[in-house]
Design a protein around this motif. Structure first.
Motif, mmCIF file in Angstrom:
data_model
loop_
_atom_site.group_PDB
_atom_site.id
_atom_site.type_symbol
_atom_site.label_atom_id
_atom_site.label_comp_id
_atom_site.label_asym_id
_atom_site.label_seq_id
_atom_site.Cartn_x
_atom_site.Cartn_y
_atom_site.Cartn_z
ATOM 1 N N ALA D 253 0.837 -1.206 0.000
ATOM 2 C CA ALA D 253 0.000 0.000 0.000
ATOM 3 C C ALA D 253 0.870 1.254 0.000
ATOM 4 C CB ALA D 253 -0.939 -0.002 1.202
ATOM 5 N N VAL D 254 1.945 1.219 0.774
ATOM 6 C CA VAL D 254 2.837 2.384 0.842
ATOM 7 C C VAL D 254 3.549 2.585 -0.493
ATOM 8 C CG1 VAL D 254 4.990 3.229 1.864
ATOM 9 C CG2 VAL D 254 3.163 2.333 3.340
ATOM 10 N N GLN D 255 4.015 1.512 -1.086
ATOM 11 C CA GLN D 255 4.782 1.643 -2.339
ATOM 12 C C GLN D 255 3.890 1.872 -3.554
ATOM 13 O OE1 GLN D 255 8.014 -1.355 -3.100
ATOM 14 N NE2 GLN D 255 7.502 -1.990 -1.018
ATOM 15 N N VAL D 256 2.833 1.081 -3.663
ATOM 16 C CA VAL D 256 2.026 1.091 -4.881
ATOM 17 C C VAL D 256 0.748 1.912 -4.707
ATOM 18 C CG1 VAL D 256 0.785 -0.358 -6.542
ATOM 19 C CG2 VAL D 256 2.975 -1.137 -5.582
ATOM 20 N N GLY D 257 0.114 1.789 -3.551
ATOM 21 C CA GLY D 257 -1.071 2.605 -3.295
ATOM 22 C C GLY D 257 -2.299 2.192 -4.080
ATOM 23 N N LEU D 258 -2.385 0.906 -4.436
ATOM 24 C CA LEU D 258 -3.552 0.400 -5.168
ATOM 25 C C LEU D 258 -4.068 -0.866 -4.500
ATOM 26 C CD1 LEU D 258 -2.456 0.634 -8.922
ATOM 27 C CD2 LEU D 258 -3.992 2.189 -7.658
ATOM 28 N N PRO D 259 -5.376 -1.101 -4.579
ATOM 29 C CA PRO D 259 -5.866 -2.418 -4.181
ATOM 30 C C PRO D 259 -5.301 -3.467 -5.131
ATOM 31 C CG PRO D 259 -7.642 -1.104 -5.163
ATOM 32 C CD PRO D 259 -6.446 -0.197 -5.014
ATOM 33 N N GLY D 260 -4.723 -4.515 -4.563
ATOM 34 C CA GLY D 260 -4.105 -5.547 -5.397
ATOM 35 C C GLY D 260 -4.207 -6.892 -4.729
ATOM 36 N N LYS D 261 -4.065 -7.931 -5.523
ATOM 37 C CA LYS D 261 -4.057 -9.287 -4.961
ATOM 38 C C LYS D 261 -2.975 -10.077 -5.654
ATOM 39 C CE LYS D 261 -5.115 -12.589 -2.350
ATOM 40 N NZ LYS D 261 -3.634 -12.654 -2.255
ATOM 41 N N ALA D 270 -3.923 -5.606 -9.982
ATOM 42 C CA ALA D 270 -4.061 -4.328 -9.272
ATOM 43 C C ALA D 270 -5.082 -3.482 -10.012
ATOM 44 C CB ALA D 270 -2.715 -3.612 -9.175
ATOM 45 N N ILE D 271 -5.879 -2.763 -9.240
ATOM 46 C CA ILE D 271 -6.987 -2.005 -9.821
ATOM 47 C C ILE D 271 -6.837 -0.510 -9.533
ATOM 48 C CG2 ILE D 271 -9.503 -1.697 -9.812
ATOM 49 C CD1 ILE D 271 -8.597 -4.458 -10.858
ATOM 50 N N VAL D 272 -6.969 0.317 -10.602
ATOM 51 C CA VAL D 272 -7.045 1.763 -10.435
ATOM 52 C C VAL D 272 -8.516 2.130 -10.694
ATOM 53 C CG1 VAL D 272 -5.981 3.966 -11.035
ATOM 54 C CG2 VAL D 272 -4.798 1.817 -11.601
ATOM 55 N N PRO D 273 -9.289 2.383 -9.640
ATOM 56 C CA PRO D 273 -10.733 2.551 -9.838
ATOM 57 C C PRO D 273 -11.049 3.615 -10.888
ATOM 58 C CG PRO D 273 -10.266 2.338 -7.509
ATOM 59 C CD PRO D 273 -8.932 2.443 -8.213
ATOM 60 N N GLY D 274 -11.849 3.217 -11.864
ATOM 61 C CA GLY D 274 -12.268 4.132 -12.915
ATOM 62 C C GLY D 274 -11.244 4.347 -14.003
ATOM 63 N N ILE D 275 -10.046 3.820 -13.834
ATOM 64 C CA ILE D 275 -8.962 4.164 -14.756
ATOM 65 C C ILE D 275 -8.304 2.957 -15.424
ATOM 66 C CG2 ILE D 275 -6.654 5.211 -14.878
ATOM 67 C CD1 ILE D 275 -7.649 7.245 -12.798
ATOM 68 N N ALA D 276 -7.933 1.938 -14.626
ATOM 69 C CA ALA D 276 -7.199 0.823 -15.228
ATOM 70 C C ALA D 276 -7.305 -0.446 -14.398
ATOM 71 C CB ALA D 276 -5.725 1.189 -15.410
ATOM 72 N N SER D 277 -7.188 -1.565 -15.098
ATOM 73 C CA SER D 277 -7.025 -2.873 -14.455
ATOM 74 C C SER D 277 -5.694 -3.418 -14.942
ATOM 75 C CB SER D 277 -8.178 -3.797 -14.860
ATOM 76 O OG SER D 277 -7.907 -5.128 -14.441
ATOM 77 N N LEU D 301 5.210 1.873 -12.397
ATOM 78 C CA LEU D 301 4.061 2.289 -13.203
ATOM 79 C C LEU D 301 3.236 3.354 -12.477
ATOM 80 C CD1 LEU D 301 2.264 1.820 -15.709
ATOM 81 C CD2 LEU D 301 1.200 -0.092 -14.496
ATOM 82 N N VAL D 302 2.995 3.124 -11.201
ATOM 83 C CA VAL D 302 2.174 4.055 -10.430
ATOM 84 C C VAL D 302 2.916 5.372 -10.208
ATOM 85 C CG1 VAL D 302 1.275 4.438 -8.107
ATOM 86 C CG2 VAL D 302 0.681 2.352 -9.357
ATOM 87 N N HIS D 303 4.202 5.266 -10.021
ATOM 88 C CA HIS D 303 4.997 6.474 -9.820
ATOM 89 C C HIS D 303 4.918 7.375 -11.061
ATOM 90 C CE1 HIS D 303 8.025 8.836 -7.734
ATOM 91 N NE2 HIS D 303 8.635 8.966 -8.900
ATOM 92 N N ALA D 304 4.974 6.738 -12.218
ATOM 93 C CA ALA D 304 4.962 7.515 -13.470
ATOM 94 C C ALA D 304 3.573 8.048 -13.819
ATOM 95 C CB ALA D 304 5.482 6.631 -14.619
ATOM 96 N N THR D 305 2.555 7.316 -13.456
ATOM 97 C CA THR D 305 1.204 7.709 -13.863
ATOM 98 C C THR D 305 0.437 8.483 -12.791
ATOM 99 O OG1 THR D 305 0.393 5.584 -13.003
ATOM 100 C CG2 THR D 305 0.914 5.689 -15.368
ATOM 101 N N GLY D 306 0.888 8.441 -11.542
ATOM 102 C CA GLY D 306 0.133 9.085 -10.470
ATOM 103 C C GLY D 306 -1.154 8.347 -10.171
ATOM 104 N N PHE D 310 -3.929 7.310 -3.350
ATOM 105 C CA PHE D 310 -3.578 8.307 -2.335
ATOM 106 C C PHE D 310 -3.020 9.586 -2.961
ATOM 107 C CE2 PHE D 310 -2.933 4.099 -0.255
ATOM 108 C CZ PHE D 310 -4.126 4.127 0.454
ATOM 109 N N THR D 311 -2.902 9.596 -4.288
ATOM 110 C CA THR D 311 -2.398 10.768 -5.002
ATOM 111 C C THR D 311 -3.581 11.605 -5.490
ATOM 112 O OG1 THR D 311 -0.493 9.493 -5.763
ATOM 113 C CG2 THR D 311 -1.005 11.509 -6.977
ATOM 114 N N PRO D 312 -3.543 12.917 -5.264
ATOM 115 C CA PRO D 312 -4.627 13.735 -5.794
ATOM 116 C C PRO D 312 -4.666 13.611 -7.307
ATOM 117 C CG PRO D 312 -3.221 15.007 -4.297
ATOM 118 C CD PRO D 312 -2.539 13.693 -4.543
ATOM 119 N N PRO D 313 -5.843 13.458 -7.898
ATOM 120 C CA PRO D 313 -5.951 13.370 -9.358
ATOM 121 C C PRO D 313 -5.300 14.597 -10.008
ATOM 122 C CG PRO D 313 -8.061 12.867 -8.323
ATOM 123 C CD PRO D 313 -7.145 13.316 -7.244
#
Lengths: 317, 317, 317, 317
Positions: D253-261, D270-277, D301-306, D310-313
């Motif tokens: 959660a700290v590193q990636v900040g996405l729900p994942g399994k 890993a899921i980016v709600p409304g944006i990507a699977s 990937l998350v670092h580059a895309t925001g 937990f990152t403001p859109p």
């Protein structure tokens, strides 16, 4: 102590126990044990000189359950010896008899041979030594060799089957140890061996007789039985003292002061080294799963006789 | 056993121990104990008839540490009695001597008076009974009353202070029990009382003498000491047997077969009811924190004498 | 969502909460908190555009207690950075907030900075960085820098002292970690720092303002405050999500779906990244020690707004 | 973010991963998984607009193992709903994925549906709902309904059998829960259902497709699949965030900040709600049993895309 005194003493104790207001509770999770008459009560005291004193229902067979762990450990020590201690330890567990927690933190090595996990390892050892086909027979033969008349010393097959079919916690323990490599036979075989051992029926008289080798440092009087080594009896007695009453072992040691082993069927075998082998039976259990009145009766008996191993012998006083 | 045999026996044992290749490890977390000469070795055997046998460094004082818990429990039982069992239990813990885990799951009630948490409760009881101003003096007076010559039986104030200043785990235990309402005095007072008790110094000779009341069912021979009740001695011996060697109590019972209490200073007090009170001292410890050579020496001694409580007495054989 | 809608929404929620039949229970172990009026209820919602919406008792100061752990972690990350992770981990504990068990099995390294043990380590870090004389002042200054009007943002010295005097479990935790070398300052200093942090009082309005940097990826609007790094805000938010509600964190995530941090004073700070910073206050607690109606109010608010981080943004739908 | 950027980004990440010096370790306890080529690496990113980006071995099937718990939980929630929470909780466990300790202290109720014990309960629920004869088929049909082309989405029967034959810890867990009444079907049936679920094979592409309903709040695009309720997707995503990476969930959660399994086969969804699977696959695991390079790739990937929740859109900034 004169033998007449012992006979009178256990009569008095049995009389008092008959009117005890609190008799403990029957174990509900093993249906046949839950149906036993809670008023049953028996004592058998075998002295070193061979005299047997009986009172109450001392000639009625009952399910010895975990007391069988004493015989299983003895057999394992006499056949395999010290290597068993790489698979089970010698320490009190500080947890309930069927706890699975400690297995995880201690990598599948049970604390002692008298908690369920440790007893399953011992059953596994017996299976490996005698073979799946013969282990059950060998165990019963050993127990029978310890008593004078074997009538009634048998497996309660129906009970063994019921416990097998509902013993999910024991199945969990066996699987968990198998996961750590500490069970080597097929799990159903181990469980069947274990539940058969527990399902042996005996009378108080037979139970007291069976403890003779423990009282006598390994020497036995029957024609059929082989002597057990002094080393084995020392070990078994020490573990009975430290772990024989589950999470109530300390309290039993403080009150009774003897090595003893209880079973959820309400029996207790207690040994006075060199002096007596005692069997009591009362089906109601206390909070730790040990016979409530059985413990009370032993407390009375030891108080009157000074038989606690922590009491200076009379002749020294 | 003839007394000359005992004298010879402990000489032989001491000789063998002198050349033992493995001597265990000194405790590093208590600096003064880490500086003790690891070659020290002493045995004192006091027989019921009053004969004392000494060998090696048996007249040199050392820090008895947790052996002091035997005296503290005795005092608490003789002054307060049974009510102490609402604040500490009588069961083996199944955990290391200084474990804090069990306290949480068991709501601040320690498993027994010989693990640190339980001993802190006993110190708290003594503080409440004797008062903060007098408890320390009363404890020392009791211990001194048990020995013939009190010279050297004293608090090592420097050691007590060092242990107090670095005993964070014990402070954690005391605070945790205070949280559950099971410590009633100020925590610094409880810790000071506890660490003083542990910092008593005695020789093997004095230690063996101090165990006389335990050997004799409570009766003591010195002029100064009051007799201790038989009930108290039974209880103390039972708990020594079950919990006296921390997580190595089972192994000690199997090997030695006597109620005993070890200290991290390398001492062990072991009692043969009605027969002998034994003190051994060798500073190196085994993995469970008990004297390595002390245990080995007791094993040898008991093997030769048949003094295990699990061995049938010779005259019964 | 139009701002008028938010104002109306929180009015409706507050109205409903006023008549809620179950209000939870006040914490009895901290007397001043037990005396708070259980009918208090406030909400403050600060939007990213700077609009603030208030309802109920949103301008009344209350004790933020564990919400202070958010600021302390932020300060530690901004001053020391990554090295703090050698002294505290980033994982949910699976145990109650004040559990001491895990410390023992994990060698004095707390699971995360939001359980008490972890927060004590953070206080210790702040003490080492700012010095014992200045750490308390520095902490208060940081919190004040996050709000527009600092009036009422202060230490409740009386409460801090009472918690210090009765906080035996926290003293146990600190001593236990000191034992493992994971507390470096004097324990009374660490406890005083910790209890002062917890004893900060703020209004819902101030609390919502203080969360602005978390909402905005670290950027803050006040003249006094320095920006916080995006890395720090990510970390703090992630840990709020995973560990912010003790043993009820999972349930909070399922119901509310926002990173949040609760305090035993009945406050909750919840962050909608890029959108809103929300403070709620209702003193009654649920079984996990989190505000019962505060959680209910946030559930309602998020359900109506779609603000859960697990809900696809509206414009994407 | 323009789609061309995503394509380029994952190419760059995959290139870097190809030369990563540390690739983690393969799980040795499941032989077929231990034989997988450790150099395999794939990423699939499905955007909300339907664009799919693939790189590396994204079209190669692998064993999804515990990622299957996402589908099983979804099915249980859609069929049984809230009552499942009386049999499994929603909290992080604070223990390894296959721990049996907590079951004992918490009376057979697992902490969450993503640790093994909880997943076994879910399998038991599916068995009861669909019947022993159909549950396996129903599960596979559900998974297939989530992907465009079902080719290769199948049970690896050989792997399922091997895991069944050696899965003693899972058998222990199932027996232990049965003991508490929290498993209702025959244990072999439950274990077979569970191990089949784990033995599903899919490609990264299919895995990313299967997460579409989680990305879109329950709405799915395929003709075959029924929509899933928003309530269910919220719940599943929250639990993925809090418990999806076992004892490494906080760190993820700290590193990636996405729900994942994650799955022990090296996959992560890993899921980016409304944006990507997003699906990644790299067989080597870190100490917590999660894909080492998979986690690293998601972090990049998350670092580059925001995309962290937990990152403001970006548009809010």
């Amino acid at each position: 102590m004169p033998q007449s005194d012992i006979a009178m003493l256990i009569e008095t104790i049995a009389l008092d126990m008959r009117s005890a207001p609190e008799r403990g509770v029957l174990p509900t999770y093993i249906p046949p044990l839950a149906d036993v008459d809670p008023d049953k009560f028996g004592i058998a005291v075998l002295e070193a000189n061979g005299r047997m004193h009986l009172t109450g229902d001392a000639n009625e067979p009952f399910s010895i359950q975990s007391i069988s762990k004493v015989y299983a450990l003895t057999m394992a020590l006499e056949t395999i010896g010290a290597p068993i201690w790489s698979r089970v330890r010698q320490e009190p567990s500080g947890n309930p008899f069927n706890s699975i927690m400690q297995l995880e933190s201690e990598r599948g090595i049970p604390r002692n041979p008298f908690i369920n996990a440790g007893a399953l390892v011992i059953s596994d050892i017996l299976l490996s030594h005698f073979g799946a086909a013969d282990a059950r027979r060998a165990f019963l033969a050993f127990v029978r060799s310890l008593v004078a008349k074997t009538s009634g010393v048998r497996y309660d097959e129906s009970l063994a089957r019921q416990e097998y079919e509902t013993g999910f916690r024991n199945a969990a323990l066996a699987n968990d140890m198998r996961n750590f490599g500490n069970i080597q036979n097929l799990i159903p075989s181990v469980l069947r061996q274990y539940f058969h051992q527990c399902a042996i029926t005996m009378t108080c008289r037979q139970l007291a007789e069976s403890g003779r080798f423990l009282m006598m440092g390994g020497r036995v009087a029957t024609e059929t039985a082989q002597s057990v080594s002094a080393r084995t009896t020392q070990t078994v007695l020490a573990l009975m003292m430290l772990c024989g009453h589950y999470d109530g072992s300390g309290s039993f040691a403080v009150q009774v002061g003897l090595p003893g082993k209880s079973g959820v069927g309400g029996g207790i075998l207690a040994i006075v080294p060199g002096i007596a082998s005692i069997a009591v039976w009362s089906p109601g259990l206390n909070a730790q799963g040990n016979s409530l009145l059985g413990t009370a009766a032993l407390t009375r008996l030891v108080h009157a006789t000074g038989w606690s191993v922590f009491t200076p012998p009379r002749h020294e006083a």
